[in-house]
Design a protein around this motif. Structure first.
Motif, PDB file in Angstrom:
ATOM      1  N   ASP A  47       0.852  -1.190   0.000  1.00 32.27           N
ATOM      2  CA  ASP A  47       0.000   0.000   0.000  1.00 32.27           C
ATOM      3  C   ASP A  47       0.888   1.241   0.000  1.00 32.27           C
ATOM      4  O   ASP A  47       1.656   1.470   0.941  1.00 32.27           O
ATOM      5  CB  ASP A  47      -0.916   0.006   1.225  1.00 32.27           C
ATOM      6  CG  ASP A  47      -2.063   1.015   1.092  1.00 32.27           C
ATOM      7  OD1 ASP A  47      -1.951   1.927   0.254  1.00 32.27           O
ATOM      8  OD2 ASP A  47      -3.054   0.885   1.834  1.00 32.27           O
ATOM      9  N   ASN A  91      -2.255  -0.932  -3.667  1.00 33.01           N
ATOM     10  CA  ASN A  91      -2.880   0.392  -3.744  1.00 33.01           C
ATOM     11  C   ASN A  91      -1.799   1.427  -3.995  1.00 33.01           C
ATOM     12  O   ASN A  91      -0.918   1.637  -3.149  1.00 33.01           O
ATOM     13  CB  ASN A  91      -3.640   0.715  -2.462  1.00 33.01           C
ATOM     14  CG  ASN A  91      -4.564   1.922  -2.619  1.00 33.01           C
ATOM     15  OD1 ASN A  91      -4.359   2.765  -3.490  1.00 33.01           O
ATOM     16  ND2 ASN A  91      -5.578   2.001  -1.774  1.00 33.01           N
ATOM     17  N   SER A 125      -7.547   1.234  -6.769  1.00 31.20           N
ATOM     18  CA  SER A 125      -6.156   0.915  -6.456  1.00 31.20           C
ATOM     19  C   SER A 125      -5.187   1.784  -7.249  1.00 31.20           C
ATOM     20  O   SER A 125      -4.012   1.877  -6.893  1.00 31.20           O
ATOM     21  CB  SER A 125      -5.862  -0.561  -6.755  1.00 31.20           C
ATOM     22  OG  SER A 125      -6.578  -1.412  -5.891  1.00 31.20           O
TER      23      SER A 125
END
Length: 339
Positions: free
Chosen positions: A268, A292, A315
């Motif tokens: 992420d 993401n 994302s």
């Protein structure tokens, strides 16, 4: 004659069970019982410790573990209560304690220094409380610690660099506090495999020291801080990284040539200032289950392959000019890509 024998047998059975009862009643070490009763008093005799009757064996009491061989108290674990009081200093008198947990019980104040007397302690869980003050540097004296959980408290100040002196530490959870300053460079000295480092939801600033690239984290979460600079050295093919969350900081680096380990499953990077394009290596990660990169400054066509087209548009959206499935089709020359 038979009657006499029966009486003798009954007498022997009474003596046998009386002896075993006496032995069992003495199983609890008096020093441990004294310490536990003081802890109960310091916590204002809470209902959770109602089974702590001084006339009974403390090895049978709730929330404690008693070693089968030494009969010493080795575990203290209480959870889901509302003490509203500091951790009793008398906890340090349980000198054989290996596992200590005050989990989600609203203990307050600072961690007592008497905890340093627990030289056998390997597991410390103080998460979800109202603890304040600095994360104490004296925790580094507890050389057998393998896990420190201090998440969801109100600790403030800087992270003590001395924690890296714990040779057996495999998990450090300091997230959801009010910590400031930088991540200590000495954290590169953590050597345990499968190391967990959780520092999210604090107020940490500055660059992550490049020396941390020599450590081998399995889980790292530094999200929701004010960190900046490059973090690409924490990735790489030679790492055992499984989960990394760097979201909601101010990291700024070129993502184009970054490499990844095959073990990477969750990455992420959202809400940063990352530039360049998505590396082709992302399409080769067979274990990747979440990604993401939204709200950055990335450009170019999303590589095709792996699971990259399975992720939601969220994302990838809010970048400079990312395109291609699952985002809209690229038009013309975009970031060096032609579709």
């Amino acid at each position: 004659m038979a009657t006499i024998c029966r009486h003798c047998l009954i007498l022997l059975l009474i003596l046998f069970f009386s002896f075993n009862s006496l032995t069992f009643s003495k199983r609890c070490h008096p020093n441990d019982k004294k310490a536990l009763l003081q802890i109960k008093k310091d916590l204002n005799n809470p209902y959770d410790l109602i089974s702590w009757d001084p006339t009974t064996d403390c090895c049978t009491w709730s929330t404690v573990d008693c070693d089968d061989k030494t009969n010493r108290i080795t575990g203290f674990h209480t959870s889901a209560s509302n003490f509203g009081l500091p951790i009793p200093a008398s906890i340090g008198d349980l000198k054989y304690l290996e596992n200590l947990a005050f989990h989600k019980v609203n203990v307050t104040g600072q961690i007592p220094e008497s905890i340093t007397k627990l030289t056998n302690l390997n597991f410390l869980d103080l998460r979800w409380n109202s603890l304040t003050g600095p994360v104490p540097s004296f925790l580094s004296k507890l050389k057998k610690l393998t896990y420190i959980g201090l998440s969801f408290n109100n600790f403030s100040g800087s992270i003590p660099a001395s924690l890296s002196q714990l040779p057996n530490l495999g998990g450090l959870l300091l997230d959801r506090n009010k910590l400031t300053g930088s991540i200590p460079e000495s954290f590169a000295d953590f050597r345990q495999q499968d190391f967990y480092l959780y520092l999210s939801h604090n107020q940490l600033t500055g660059n992550i020291p490049a020396r941390l690239g020599h450590a081998n984290f399995t889980f790292i979460d530094v999200s929701r801080n004010r960190l900046e600079g490059d973090i690409s050295f924490l990735l790489g093919k030679n790492k055992s990284l499984n989960t990394a969350d760097f979201s909601r900081n101010m990291f700024q680096f070129d993502f184009s040539e970054v490499e990844f380990s095959e073990s990477l499953g969750n990455l992420d990077l959202n809400h940063n200032r990352i530039t360049g394009r998505l590396p082709e290596g992302l399409a080769e990660l067979g274990n990747l289950i979440s990604l993401n990169v939204s709200y950055n400054r990335l450009c170019g066509k999303i590589p095709v392959g792996g699971r990259l087209q399975d992720f939601e548009t969220t994302s990838y959206f809010h970048n400079r000019c990312l395109c291609g499935a699952p985002l809209p089709k690229c038009q013309g020359l975009v970031g060096g890509w032609r579709d």
